[in-house]
Design a protein around this motif. Structure first.
Motif, PDB file in Angstrom:
ATOM      1  N   UNK A 490       0.834  -1.207   0.000  1.00  0.00           N
ATOM      2  CA  UNK A 490       0.000   0.000   0.000  1.00  0.00           C
ATOM      3  C   UNK A 490       0.868   1.256   0.000  1.00  0.00           C
ATOM      4  N   UNK A 491       1.891   1.273   0.841  1.00  0.00           N
ATOM      5  CA  UNK A 491       2.781   2.435   0.901  1.00  0.00           C
ATOM      6  C   UNK A 491       3.493   2.651  -0.433  1.00  0.00           C
ATOM      7  N   UNK A 492       3.993   1.567  -1.036  1.00  0.00           N
ATOM      8  CA  UNK A 492       4.682   1.693  -2.318  1.00  0.00           C
ATOM      9  C   UNK A 492       3.746   2.190  -3.411  1.00  0.00           C
ATOM     10  N   UNK A 493       2.545   1.656  -3.451  1.00  0.00           N
ATOM     11  CA  UNK A 493       1.575   2.097  -4.450  1.00  0.00           C
ATOM     12  C   UNK A 493       1.223   3.566  -4.260  1.00  0.00           C
ATOM     13  N   UNK A 494       1.060   3.993  -3.027  1.00  0.00           N
ATOM     14  CA  UNK A 494       0.722   5.388  -2.766  1.00  0.00           C
ATOM     15  C   UNK A 494       1.828   6.327  -3.250  1.00  0.00           C
ATOM     16  N   UNK A 495       3.072   5.980  -2.918  1.00  0.00           N
ATOM     17  CA  UNK A 495       4.194   6.822  -3.346  1.00  0.00           C
ATOM     18  C   UNK A 495       4.371   6.769  -4.863  1.00  0.00           C
ATOM     19  N   UNK A 496       4.203   5.576  -5.432  1.00  0.00           N
ATOM     20  CA  UNK A 496       4.316   5.448  -6.877  1.00  0.00           C
ATOM     21  C   UNK A 496       3.260   6.253  -7.603  1.00  0.00           C
ATOM     22  N   UNK A 497       2.070   6.300  -7.045  1.00  0.00           N
ATOM     23  CA  UNK A 497       0.985   7.074  -7.661  1.00  0.00           C
ATOM     24  C   UNK A 497       1.313   8.563  -7.642  1.00  0.00           C
ATOM     25  N   UNK A 498       1.789   9.075  -6.507  1.00  0.00           N
ATOM     26  CA  UNK A 498       2.116  10.499  -6.401  1.00  0.00           C
ATOM     27  C   UNK A 498       3.207  10.873  -7.401  1.00  0.00           C
ATOM     28  N   UNK A 499       4.206   9.994  -7.569  1.00  0.00           N
ATOM     29  CA  UNK A 499       5.247  10.257  -8.565  1.00  0.00           C
ATOM     30  C   UNK A 499       4.677  10.209  -9.972  1.00  0.00           C
ATOM     31  N   UNK A 500       3.884   9.210 -10.248  1.00  0.00           N
ATOM     32  CA  UNK A 500       3.282   9.044 -11.570  1.00  0.00           C
ATOM     33  C   UNK A 500       2.488  10.280 -11.981  1.00  0.00           C
ATOM     34  N   UNK A 501       1.741  10.844 -11.041  1.00  0.00           N
ATOM     35  CA  UNK A 501       0.919  12.006 -11.346  1.00  0.00           C
ATOM     36  C   UNK A 501       1.753  13.266 -11.558  1.00  0.00           C
ATOM     37  N   UNK A 502       2.971  13.276 -11.028  1.00  0.00           N
ATOM     38  CA  UNK A 502       3.800  14.472 -11.109  1.00  0.00           C
ATOM     39  C   UNK A 502       4.705  14.494 -12.339  1.00  0.00           C
ATOM     40  N   UNK A 503       4.986  13.335 -12.926  1.00  0.00           N
ATOM     41  CA  UNK A 503       5.906  13.313 -14.054  1.00  0.00           C
ATOM     42  C   UNK A 503       5.137  13.295 -15.367  1.00  0.00           C
ATOM     43  N   UNK A 504       5.780  13.720 -16.475  1.00  0.00           N
ATOM     44  CA  UNK A 504       5.096  13.743 -17.777  1.00  0.00           C
ATOM     45  C   UNK A 504       4.617  12.357 -18.178  1.00  0.00           C
ATOM     46  N   UNK A 505       3.504  12.310 -18.875  1.00  0.00           N
ATOM     47  CA  UNK A 505       2.957  11.034 -19.333  1.00  0.00           C
ATOM     48  C   UNK A 505       3.900  10.388 -20.342  1.00  0.00           C
ATOM     49  N   UNK A 506       3.960   9.080 -20.303  1.00  0.00           N
ATOM     50  CA  UNK A 506       4.822   8.333 -21.218  1.00  0.00           C
ATOM     51  C   UNK A 506       4.098   8.155 -22.555  1.00  0.00           C
ATOM     52  N   UNK A 507       4.766   8.396 -23.670  1.00  0.00           N
ATOM     53  CA  UNK A 507       4.108   8.186 -24.967  1.00  0.00           C
ATOM     54  C   UNK A 507       3.883   6.704 -25.229  1.00  0.00           C
ATOM     55  N   UNK A 508       2.792   6.395 -25.895  1.00  0.00           N
ATOM     56  CA  UNK A 508       2.518   5.013 -26.299  1.00  0.00           C
ATOM     57  C   UNK A 508       3.378   4.661 -27.505  1.00  0.00           C
ATOM     58  N   UNK A 509       3.680   3.377 -27.692  1.00  0.00           N
ATOM     59  CA  UNK A 509       4.444   2.985 -28.881  1.00  0.00           C
ATOM     60  C   UNK A 509       3.607   3.124 -30.142  1.00  0.00           C
ATOM     61  N   UNK A 510       4.276   3.280 -31.276  1.00  0.00           N
ATOM     62  CA  UNK A 510       3.588   3.341 -32.562  1.00  0.00           C
ATOM     63  C   UNK A 510       3.537   1.941 -33.151  1.00  0.00           C
ATOM     64  N   UNK A 511       2.358   1.338 -33.137  1.00  0.00           N
ATOM     65  CA  UNK A 511       2.271  -0.042 -33.625  1.00  0.00           C
ATOM     66  C   UNK A 511       2.307  -0.136 -35.132  1.00  0.00           C
TER      67      UNK A 511
END
Length: 520
Positions: A490-511
């Motif tokens: 739970x702690x790891x997921x919470x911290x990972x979520x806060x980081x995820x929301x703060x950093x730029x979104x990752x582009x999807x691959x071009x299939x």
């Protein structure tokens, strides 16, 4: 590495259709959470979701070879969800793929090996039963590195004699990492919104990292292993591989829990969170202390280190305190003892598993598998041998002093004297490092060439490990690892979520690019 390894062929009409079948403009909702909201709002149906992903698999899978088997019952299961009156389960109508070492009724479980081509499951693994009970639709199975990458030290991740070579959707000439290669590549390619992988050491977090995903390896004993082809009872676990942290938490809500058939899970119900999504908020990093394990950082190239340094700035901006130069002891000493333990357990655990497979499976022991591989060497071993399986076969019983001493030594050094001691000494909430480097070129002569890895300490200790995308290096994803003590998901997921929301979104691959490259 496939017995039928060949370049997939695409017609001009098929290539022309690729942009129409992929992209945000056609599929606005791609995460489990978004799809669940659309279903609840009546914007779509489970059948429509199934049809969308089934079409994606039909169009794109031959370019990356991630999906090995499609479940013929899946559309009927989706219809049943649409006809069901409330209340529905938390995953109702949401499609998933399973790594092909996890049993699902009516489907073959191969562990990537032709030796298990007739291993038809008559019932679900308990973790799959949990997913189905929550309403999830099992679309099929994903390819994996054969025998979870413990057949040979020269193996190439993502290749199996049963499923061929899985490729990285961001660059088809590069590795998807393994052993949950197909699970990672399929989610990254948006062939499925999420998949279930398994890890012994790195097999969830590495493919998640190089495919730009969130991957969670839970504490050993939080998730049942019954019905999963084993490698090591002291390190094996299933876990979610998703497009974001919330989806991983949603899946863990369902997957976690005790199983009477798996003694390791005896304490799971007591330690599992009631709701792993409850603490997901953007302020979760405030006041947290994160320790950088420098030995797990120093081996990377300049660009990867720069990305990690940028990540540290983001973590600090979100309120975390970063403690540098953390020395995690015994890192160098763990490898040899770990291999000893894995070889002993692989033999014992696989023999126990094979003895209970259906009568149609003729390989009833590791010795039989080794003989099968030799008999079918042209198709099963065209690129690398099976020296690790042969070394495992040469090991004695789990009562051997060599095994017992190595097992006790690495658990103590990785856990109590390692992660636990460092967290306590520096008053840390988690340890951090790059998960691994960028995806490397697929090369059957060289095998896997990793730039580095943060997976072993948590894997050996049996502790949870979360990877979240940091960004890209030369267009290739790289993940951030967060790991801590037992039951700290739970702690790891919470911290990972806060980081995820703060950093730029990752582009999807071009299939479309992937498909064109695969046709060359």
């Amino acid at each position: 590495m496939s017995i039928y390894f060949c370049k997939p062929k695409f017609s001009l009409s098929l290539l022309a259709a690729l942009p129409l079948l992929y992209g945000q403009q056609v599929f606005a909702s791609e995460t489990l959470h978004e799809l669940a909201q659309d279903l609840q709002a009546g914007k779509t149906t489970a059948q429509q979701i199934f049809d969308s992903y089934d079409a994606r698999i039909q169009i794109y899978n031959q370019g990356i070879q991630a999906v090995t088997t499609r479940n013929p019952q899946a559309r009927a299961d989706a219809l049943a969800v649409d006809l069901q009156k409330t209340p529905r389960g938390s995953l109702a109508g949401l499609p998933l793929l399973l790594k092909d070492n996890i049993a699902a009724r009516g489907m073959v479980t191969t562990a990537g090996s032709l030796a298990l081509a007739d291993n038809l499951a008559v019932q679900d693994a308990p973790v799959v039963a949990r997913l189905r009970a929550a309403g999830a639709i099992i679309l099929g199975k994903a390819n994996l590195s054969e025998w979870a990458n413990l057949r040979s030290s020269q193996s190439t991740s993502g290749w199996s004699s049963a499923g061929g070579q899985t490729r990285n959707p961001y660059a088809p000439e590069r590795s998807p990492c393994g052993s949950s290669a197909g699970s990672g590549a399929a989610v990254a390619a948006r062939l499925i919104p999420a998949a279930i992988g398994t890890e012994t050491d790195g097999s969830i977090v590495c493919p998640a990292s190089v495919n730009g995903l969130v991957g969670l390896k839970p504490t050993i004993g939080l998730v049942s292993r019954t019905g999963i082809v084993p490698l090591s009872h002291s390190q094996d676990t299933a876990g979610p591989m998703t497009l974001n942290v919330r989806d991983a938490a949603m899946l863990l809500n369902v997957m976690a829990g005790s199983d009477a058939q798996d003694p390791a899970t005896r304490a799971a119900n007591r330690h599992r969170s009631k709701d792993y999504t409850a603490g997901l908020h953007t302020s979760a990093l405030q006041g947290k202390r994160l320790g950088i394990v420098r030995k797990l950082v120093d081996g990377y190239d300049t660009a990867t280190k720069m990305l990690f340094d940028q990540t540290l700035v983001t973590l600090i901006a979100q309120g975390a305190t970063v403690v540098d130069q953390i020395d995690l002891p015994y890192l160098e000493e763990l490898d040899k003892d770990e291999l000893t333990v894995l070889l002993y357990e692989f033999k014992a655990d696989l023999n126990a598993y094979l003895a209970k497979t259906p009568a149609t499976v003729k390989t009833r022991s590791m010795e039989d598998v080794i003989a099968f591989n030799k008999q079918h060497a042209d198709t099963v071993m065209p690129y690398f041998a099976q020296e690790l399986m042969e070394q495992a076969q040469a090991k004695g019983k789990l009562s051997d002093a060599a095994y017992r001493q190595a097992s006790a030594r690495i658990k103590l050094r990785a856990g109590k004297q390692g992660i636990d001691a460092v967290l306590k000494k520096y008053k840390l909430d988690a340890l951090i490092a790059p998960t691994t480097g960028t995806a490397w070129l697929i090369d059957y002569k060289a095998g896997d060439v990793l730039e580095g890895s943060a997976s072993s300490p948590a894997a050996i200790a049996g502790y949870p490990h979360l990877t979240v995308p940091m960004g890209t290096v030369r267009g290739l994803p790289v993940g951030l690892s967060l790991f801590a003590g037992a039951w700290s998901e739970a702690k790891l997921l919470n911290m990972g979520y806060a980081f995820e929301q703060a950093r730029p979104a990752l582009p999807a691959p071009s299939l479309a690019t992937t498909a064109t490259a695969a046709n060359k």
